[in-house]
Design an enzyme around this catalytic site. Sequence first.
Site, short mmCIF file in Angstrom:
data_model
loop_
_atom_site.label_atom_id
_atom_site.label_comp_id
_atom_site.label_asym_id
_atom_site.label_seq_id
_atom_site.Cartn_x
_atom_site.Cartn_y
_atom_site.Cartn_z
N PRO A 2 0.74 -1.19 -0.14
CA PRO A 2 0.03 -0.01 -0.13
C PRO A 2 0.89 1.24 0.02
O PRO A 2 1.53 1.35 0.85
CB PRO A 2 -0.67 -0.06 1.35
CG PRO A 2 -0.02 -1.06 2.18
CD PRO A 2 0.97 -1.55 1.31
N GLU A 3 0.40 2.19 -0.91
CA GLU A 3 1.08 3.51 -1.05
C GLU A 3 -0.01 4.27 -0.99
O GLU A 3 -1.15 3.69 -0.63
CB GLU A 3 2.06 3.71 -2.16
CG GLU A 3 3.17 3.12 -2.29
CD GLU A 3 4.00 3.16 -3.81
OE1 GLU A 3 3.89 4.41 -3.96
OE2 GLU A 3 4.46 2.14 -4.30
#
Length: 269
Positions: A2-3
């Site tokens: 996840p960014e």
Amino acid sequence: MPELPEVETVANGLHKRVAGDRIESVWLGPKKEPLKSLPEEIIGALEGAKIRGVRRVGKHIVFDLRGARSDKGHWIVHLGMTGRMVVSAPQEAIAPHTHAIARLASGRELRFVDPRRFGRLSVVREEFTGPGTEPLTVGLDEFIALFRGRKTPIKAALLNQKLLHGVGNIYADESLFRAGIRPRRHAGRLSRDELKRLHKSLRKVLNEAIRLGGSSVSDYVDADGDEGFFQLRHRVYLRTGEPCFVCKTPIKRIELAGRGMHYCPKCQK
DNA sequence: ATACCGACCTGTCAGC
DNA sequence: TGCTGACAGGTCGGTA
């Protein structure tokens, strides 16, 4: 996993599903790496609390709470590399590597699953603002000032969460490609024009990725279990040896501080 | 203060 | 089939 775009997608999905619900009880697993606050603090802050809303700050998911006795508090979740926050029915099988379960008044459960255990759960009382500046809303002058005088490679500066929070390896590589800047260039030596291009391409890449529900490289899914689509738009990330979409030159992969970075040696100067 | 590097973890895939 | 090594969305703490 996840960014910023993935965390934004997950936080928005969670908000739709659990805002207004109440946490009745909490189970925490035996592994202690995922817990950044003491177990009793987490349980004390969560049990009985109403979830006012869920939002993203940097790469963190923030649950805004109204506690049973305490007026406010925030449950902060960082997904690390492989973390997932899923809403499940109680009869659904508990996935391997489940480290926390919050049982909700609606009968559903919020489950935190994280095989690599790089993710972190914590609770804080004060407002949570994150370690750095929000890349989606940062103005050009402030953006330029962040990099002034820094000798570190621009790629490393983009990954530094104390400067801009939320940018990770995918979107750093993709925005540098679109700005035509090589990842090893010294951040402080970039011209105003180059930083202007980077400011624009970064926000464009992040916003486009949010629209497409993030990038699913191996196992990322949103709060509804759906994959994102931005991986189909990657121009350099994980495309080592494949031809550049612009000039057909093979995409190069180099390592910096133990992490892969991908760029086109012809399009990026 | 700044910057590099290894450490922290498990899973997957390619190659032998 | 099964082993080994490389690699993966992130961050932290020690050291120079």
